[in-house]
Design an enzyme around this catalytic site. Structure first.
Site, PDB file in Angstrom:
ATOM      1  N   ALA A  17       0.825  -1.215   0.000  1.00  0.00           N
ATOM      2  CA  ALA A  17       0.000   0.000   0.000  1.00  0.00           C
ATOM      3  C   ALA A  17       0.852   1.256   0.000  1.00  0.00           C
ATOM      4  CB  ALA A  17      -0.933  -0.006   1.209  1.00  0.00           C
ATOM      5  N   GLU A  36      10.006   3.248   6.391  1.00  0.00           N
ATOM      6  CA  GLU A  36       9.741   1.872   6.796  1.00  0.00           C
ATOM      7  C   GLU A  36      10.645   1.539   7.978  1.00  0.00           C
ATOM      8  OE1 GLU A  36       8.922  -1.769   7.701  1.00  0.00           O
ATOM      9  OE2 GLU A  36       7.686  -0.703   6.223  1.00  0.00           O
ATOM     10  N   ARG A 110       3.852 -12.312  -3.238  1.00  0.00           N
ATOM     11  CA  ARG A 110       3.903 -10.973  -2.646  1.00  0.00           C
ATOM     12  C   ARG A 110       5.270 -10.319  -2.834  1.00  0.00           C
ATOM     13  NH1 ARG A 110      -0.016  -9.500   1.181  1.00  0.00           N
ATOM     14  NH2 ARG A 110      -1.651 -11.068   1.423  1.00  0.00           N
ATOM     15  N   TYR A 202      -3.874 -22.075  -5.096  1.00  0.00           N
ATOM     16  CA  TYR A 202      -3.616 -21.570  -6.445  1.00  0.00           C
ATOM     17  C   TYR A 202      -2.122 -21.607  -6.722  1.00  0.00           C
ATOM     18  CZ  TYR A 202      -3.106 -17.020  -3.954  1.00  0.00           C
ATOM     19  OH  TYR A 202      -2.771 -16.002  -3.097  1.00  0.00           O
ATOM     20  N   ASP A 280      -4.579  -1.675   4.347  1.00  0.00           N
ATOM     21  CA  ASP A 280      -5.071  -2.287   5.578  1.00  0.00           C
ATOM     22  C   ASP A 280      -5.142  -1.306   6.739  1.00  0.00           C
ATOM     23  OD1 ASP A 280      -5.404  -4.719   4.380  1.00  0.00           O
ATOM     24  OD2 ASP A 280      -3.611  -5.645   5.230  1.00  0.00           O
TER      25      ASP A 280
END
Length: 383
Positions: A17, A36, A110, A202, A280
């Protein structure tokens, strides 16, 4: 586009995000700086699904081709009974997704998506500062900065309300396909649904990996951390007696992580009025529509669009109007899917599933049409 030195955005959080928001802002003239707190930006090894609405956001960010090179295109989304394996619902994807919704449906690791985002952020002139501690609340620097974007995750300390435990936990694991019987896992996004639990499978990285997300209802979650190493034997025990495909797959799981699933109502803008939440941090939700990452990507693009030619408070008010109802609908649909996936009563299962089976077999376009509001959304349209 050259950044405007007076339009500086401080982005708190270097996940999907936050980096996506920084790219979108930089591409519209903002000088974006990502903070971060971790020493390096990494993602726990797991996959995610990017539906066509998310692929359009990736196109706006300029990274759709790079993501497609590393992604897997499933041929369908399928729901099966977890014990018998009976097919309840099938929605064609692959070329059908391109034809109906005008963009691909993708599975991607990811870490691969984050790599693509970081490369694009650096190309766009975004400054990324790792080891930059996220403060415990909004600071004077945030109040004075033209824009602060909070992308610090579901447990963000910036949110007005703490997330609540939903009564469910999720195991996540990866299994190498070469350890499985050939063709065991179909090239589809499959939900194996059963009483009080479900499992999603998947393929990733050209079919070399199988991604597993397994959810179980529990009464409590006592861990302080967002995730912890899981016990593969506990995972196998939770799905003992399920379809042979599930048991064969889980027999090969060596390591896994265990998440408590939390959510809370949507929060998009905080005081002071120059502070906005994305991903989120704004709207943690159950992953039962596979929309967490895609909603974050939509947030990023919409936020940047709203800020073009508008003062920050006006732009954030517009962002709130545009995003609140959409993410709330995804949030509620995800919660409703808990009941659909986890039904315990056999009669209720039959009553609910029979129309799904009939629509899937006799009117497949009707099943696909139920997703038009979600997958057909075009974030490329000016906000």
């Amino acid at each position: 586009m050259q950044a405007d030195q007076h339009r500086k955005a401080r982005v708190i959080g270097g996940g999907i995000a936050g980096v996506a928001a920084a790219i979108a802002l930089a591409r519209t003239g903002w000088r974006a700086e990502v903070h971060e707190r971790a020493a390096e930006i990494t993602e726990v090894g797991a996959g995610l699904q990017i539906s066509p609405n998310g692929a359009r956001a990736l196109e706006v960010l300029g990274i759709l081709p790079a993501v497609e090179e590393r992604a897997f295109r499933p041929r369908a989304a399928v729901m099966r009974d977890g014990i018998s394996g009976f097919e309840i619902l099938r929605v064609p994807l692959g070329d059908a997704a391109l034809s109906r919704w005008g963009a691909p449906y993708l599975h991607i690791h990811r870490a691969d998506l984050l790599d693509c985002l970081i490369a694009a952020a650096r190309d766009a002139g975004v400054t990324i500062r790792t080891g930059s501690e996220v403060p415990a609340g909004l600071t004077e620097e945030d109040s004075e900065a033209p824009l602060t974007v909070v992308a610090a995750g579901a447990r963000s300390v910036f949110a007005e309300r703490k997330p609540a435990f939903t009564g469910q936990v999720a195991w996540r694991a990866l299994v190498s396909s070469d350890r499985l019987p050939q063709g065991l896992i179909a090239p589809e996004a499959t939900v194996w649904a059963g009483p009080g639990r479900h499992l999603v499978t998947y393929l990733l990285r050209g079919g070399d990996l199988v991604n597993i997300v397994a959810v179980e209802e529990r009464s409590a979650w006592a861990e302080e951390s967002w995730s912890e190493p899981g016990d593969a034997d506990d995972l196998r025990q939770a799905f003992a007696g399920w379809h042979a495909t599930v048991e064969t797959l889980l027999a090969e799981v060596e390591t896994c992580f265990l998440w408590g699933l939390f959510d809370r109502p949507v929060t998009l803008v905080l005081h002071p009025k120059n502070t906005v939440l994305v991903g989120d941090a704004a709207h943690p939700m159950l992953p039962f529509m596979a929309q967490g990452a895609t909603m974050a990507l939509e947030d990023a693009v919409t936020l940047a669009q709203c800020l073009e030619g508008r003062e920050v408070p006006v732009a954030l008010a517009r962002y709130t109007r545009l995003r609140r109802d959409r993410v709330a609908r995804v949030y509620e649909t995800s919660r409703r899917n808990t009941r659909v996936f986890h039904m315990r009563d056999p009669v209720e299962r039959m009553i609910t599933r029979t129309p799904m089976v009939l629509a899937s077999r006799l009117m497949p376009s009707v099943a696909a049409a139920q997703l038009d509001w979600l997958y057909g959304f075009d974030v490329r349209e000016p906000a």
